[in-house]
Scaffold this motif. Structure first.
Motif, PDB file in Angstrom:
ATOM      1  N   PHE A  32       1.268   6.859  -1.489  1.00 25.23           N
ATOM      2  CA  PHE A  32       1.289   8.024  -2.368  1.00 25.23           C
ATOM      3  C   PHE A  32       1.403   7.571  -3.813  1.00 25.23           C
ATOM      4  N   ARG A  33       0.949   8.424  -4.713  1.00 24.79           N
ATOM      5  CA  ARG A  33       1.037   8.136  -6.141  1.00 24.79           C
ATOM      6  C   ARG A  33       2.448   8.451  -6.639  1.00 24.79           C
ATOM      7  N   VAL A  34       2.837   7.799  -7.724  1.00 26.82           N
ATOM      8  CA  VAL A  34       4.166   8.040  -8.289  1.00 26.82           C
ATOM      9  C   VAL A  34       4.311   9.494  -8.715  1.00 26.82           C
ATOM     10  N   ASP A  35       3.281  10.022  -9.376  1.00 20.89           N
ATOM     11  CA  ASP A  35       3.391  11.417  -9.824  1.00 20.89           C
ATOM     12  C   ASP A  35       3.424  12.378  -8.637  1.00 20.89           C
ATOM     13  N   GLN A  36       2.872  11.959  -7.493  1.00 16.16           N
ATOM     14  CA  GLN A  36       2.891  12.813  -6.306  1.00 16.16           C
ATOM     15  C   GLN A  36       4.317  12.990  -5.783  1.00 16.16           C
ATOM     16  N   ILE A  37       5.075  11.890  -5.655  1.00 13.60           N
ATOM     17  CA  ILE A  37       6.443  12.000  -5.173  1.00 13.60           C
ATOM     18  C   ILE A  37       7.333  12.690  -6.206  1.00 13.60           C
ATOM     19  N   LEU A  38       7.092  12.418  -7.495  1.00 15.08           N
ATOM     20  CA  LEU A  38       7.906  13.060  -8.540  1.00 15.08           C
ATOM     21  C   LEU A  38       7.657  14.563  -8.585  1.00 15.08           C
ATOM     22  N   ASN A  39       6.434  14.982  -8.425  1.00 14.66           N
ATOM     23  CA  ASN A  39       6.141  16.420  -8.413  1.00 14.66           C
ATOM     24  C   ASN A  39       6.755  17.096  -7.190  1.00 14.66           C
ATOM     25  N   SER A  40       6.774  16.400  -6.067  1.00 17.27           N
ATOM     26  CA  SER A  40       7.406  16.966  -4.871  1.00 17.27           C
ATOM     27  C   SER A  40       8.912  17.143  -5.092  1.00 17.27           C
ATOM     28  N   ILE A  41       9.533  16.122  -5.688  1.00  9.16           N
ATOM     29  CA  ILE A  41      10.967  16.222  -6.008  1.00  9.16           C
ATOM     30  C   ILE A  41      11.218  17.358  -6.984  1.00  9.16           C
ATOM     31  N   LYS A  42      10.374  17.456  -7.984  1.00  3.30           N
ATOM     32  CA  LYS A  42      10.523  18.518  -8.990  1.00  3.30           C
ATOM     33  C   LYS A  42      10.476  19.896  -8.351  1.00  3.30           C
ATOM     34  N   ARG A  43       9.541  20.110  -7.426  1.00  2.65           N
ATOM     35  CA  ARG A  43       9.440  21.408  -6.747  1.00  2.65           C
ATOM     36  C   ARG A  43      10.702  21.702  -5.937  1.00  2.65           C
ATOM     37  N   CYS A  44      11.251  20.685  -5.276  1.00  4.02           N
ATOM     38  CA  CYS A  44      12.472  20.891  -4.480  1.00  4.02           C
ATOM     39  C   CYS A  44      13.642  21.304  -5.369  1.00  4.02           C
ATOM     40  N   PHE A  45      13.836  20.580  -6.473  1.00  6.61           N
ATOM     41  CA  PHE A  45      14.942  20.902  -7.374  1.00  6.61           C
ATOM     42  C   PHE A  45      14.761  22.287  -7.991  1.00  6.61           C
ATOM     43  N   GLU A  46      13.518  22.623  -8.295  1.00  7.31           N
ATOM     44  CA  GLU A  46      13.255  23.933  -8.898  1.00  7.31           C
ATOM     45  C   GLU A  46      13.544  25.055  -7.897  1.00  7.31           C
ATOM     46  N   THR A  90       0.819  -1.216   0.000  1.00  6.14           N
ATOM     47  CA  THR A  90       0.000   0.000   0.000  1.00  6.14           C
ATOM     48  C   THR A  90       0.851   1.262   0.000  1.00  6.14           C
ATOM     49  N   ALA A  91       2.164   1.102  -0.137  1.00  4.15           N
ATOM     50  CA  ALA A  91       3.033   2.272  -0.049  1.00  4.15           C
ATOM     51  C   ALA A  91       2.897   3.173  -1.258  1.00  4.15           C
ATOM     52  N   VAL A  92       2.678   2.590  -2.441  1.00  2.00           N
ATOM     53  CA  VAL A  92       2.649   3.369  -3.671  1.00  2.00           C
ATOM     54  C   VAL A  92       1.475   2.923  -4.516  1.00  2.00           C
TER      55      VAL A  92
END
Length: 483
Positions: free
Chosen positions: A125-139, A5-7
């Motif tokens: 969490f959804r895959v796109d949820q973690i990827l969007n969070s990473i994207k915001r951090c890098f940005e 249930t993690a992802v």
């Protein structure tokens, strides 16, 4: 917490949108399934991904490698994620951290944000949820670096010409060196008189290097108080010294992946030279007040208007640091050695200053150019630029202050016997006398810093003390009057 249930996968993810090959991520999670999943997911998108099960192994990795982002589970064996996050922040870590957990309440979320978490995500969490969070951090990190670098570039834009101007043999040779050396990762040492354009060459080396898309961070070592230079370069943690109310990144952090230009490096205190040497050898920095060392990837370009070899002999500069910096050394040509570039430089300055000052460029006559080419220019290109700006403000080139061209009037008896150093000394003394002893105004007219002027007078005073007779007494009286 259940691995299944993690992802969740609600929709396919566009790989092109999440391409971070220049970034590195550390995953800290005690669930093996979660670690493997995030490692596989991010390995295709990031330059480096590491995954460990606890804070102890994560700390050991961070001591060796630089990570742009941590993905940190709260419930870890031994030290919890939030406890470790608080420790990281206290020891100077300023990177982004995304906290993830399957069990959370409002108090946990508040504690995470107080600890300095960049984001807080609940499992599953959804895959796109973690990827969007990473994207915001890098940005955010990219914008913070760009904002810092742009502010420093804009601050220096008004004072320094951009690019190499002229077609003299000395400048053409310098262009060839830049094209060749710029591609190399080696440390470069720029040597030459004040005002010869060392920062311009440093920028050119950066822009012709593989690091051109990364930051170029200049720092004038002579302009920073000796007690603050370590914090300025390496950063500090909260409470490291009086007035350190919050942690702050150093210039090495902002130059990560790019180039750090250390101008007037001869002005560094000996203790700081020792710390800088250690950083250059180990490629790690320790913020003031921190127990952690942070890996850095920075190319160093250093510059000095002093003879560093002579400074080493005098015991004012570390020999090992000198050899570490002088992998490639480039001698900057003085303006008097490329007088044929003066018309090109003046047109270049007038073109930029016309917009800044709101006035039209002045016409350049043969007589003006001839007078200026006969002048020795002790302040070099910086002095020429100041002269052009002053002339544009006044509306004409006031060349009366310069010596009459040699072709028009023979020099006084014995003038040709003077050394270049003596010509420079006499000119500086005349300008200082014309300013009624005001060294700040004299330095402005000469196009050098007051600190440089003070140092020259101190050197001349020391030399005069070893002279004998009436000449010594007369010279000493003149020195005391200007002091």
């Amino acid at each position: 917490m259940l691995h299944e249930t993690a992802v969740t996968l609600d929709k396919p993810v566009d790989l092109a949108e999440y391409n971070w090959q220049a970034h590195s991520v550390l995953v800290v999670d005690d669930e093996e399934g979660m670690r493997h999943f995030l490692e596989r997911t991010l390995a295709r998108r990031c330059g480096m991904v590491q995954a460990v099960a606890d804070a102890e192994h994560a700390a050991a990795l961070m001591a060796r490698l630089h990570f742009d982002l941590l993905i940190l589970d709260i419930a870890l064996p031994g030290k919890s994620g939030i406890e470790w996050l608080h420790e990281l922040r206290e020891h100077g870590y300023t990177g982004d951290v995304i906290l993830v957990t399957a069990f959370a309440d409002m108090e946990t979320a508040i504690d995470a944000l107080r600890g300095g978490a960049s984001d807080f995500i609940l499992k599953p969490f959804r895959v796109d949820q973690i990827l969007n969070s990473i994207k915001r951090c890098f940005e955010r990190a990219r914008l913070a670096r760009e904002n810092f670098v742009l502010k420093r570039e804009l601050a220096g834009l008004a004072a320094d010409p951009i690019g190499l101007v002229g077609h003299s043999p000395a400048i053409e040779q310098l262009r060839g060196l830049i094209r060749r050396v710029g591609q190399m990762p080696s440390t470069v040492l720029l040597l030459g008189e004040s005002g010869t354009g060392k920062e311009v060459v440093a920028r050119a080396l950066h822009h012709t290097s593989p690091r051109a898309q990364r930051p170029f961070v200049p720092v004038n070592c002579a302009a920073i108080a000796s007690e603050l230079i370590e914090s300025e370069l390496f950063g500090h943690v909260k409470g490291a010294f009086t007035g350190a109310s919050e942690s702050r990144n150093g210039l090495f952090y902002y130059a990560h992946g790019g180039t750090l230009f250390l101008d007037e490096i001869s002005e560094l205190p000996l203790a700081m030279q020792t710390r800088l040497l250690r950083v250059l050898e180990e490629r790690k920095v320790r913020p003031v007040g921190s127990e952690r060392e942070l890996p850095v990837d920075v190319r160093i370009i250093a510059a000095s208007n002093r003879d560093l070899a002579a400074e080493v002999q005098a015991g004012r500069f570390r020999q090992d640091l000198y050899y570490r910096l002088a992998v490639v050394d480039i001698a900057m040509p003085p303006l008097r050695g490329r007088a044929e570039d003066i018309p090109d430089l003046m047109r270049h300055f007038m073109q930029h200053l016309a917009v800044q000052l709101g006035v039209a460029p002045l016409p350049l006559s043969h007589e003006v150019v001839t007078r200026l080419q006969a002048y020795p220019w002790p302040g070099n290109v910086r002095e020429l630029r100041n002269f052009v700006e002053r002339s544009m403000i006044l509306g004409s080139f006031a060349t009366e202050a310069f010596a009459t061209p040699v072709a028009s009037l023979p020099p006084p008896a014995g003038e040709l016997e003077l050394t270049l150093a003596e010509v420079e000394r006499r000119h500086i003394e005349r300008v200082t006398d014309a300013c009624a002893g005001n060294k700040s105004e004299a330095a402005r007219r000469l196009g050098v810093s007051r600190k440089t002027l003070e140092r020259k007078f101190a050197e001349w005073s020391e030399a005069v003390r070893h002279e004998d007779g009436e000449g010594r007494r007369a010279r000493m009286q003149g020195m005391e009057r200007r002091a």
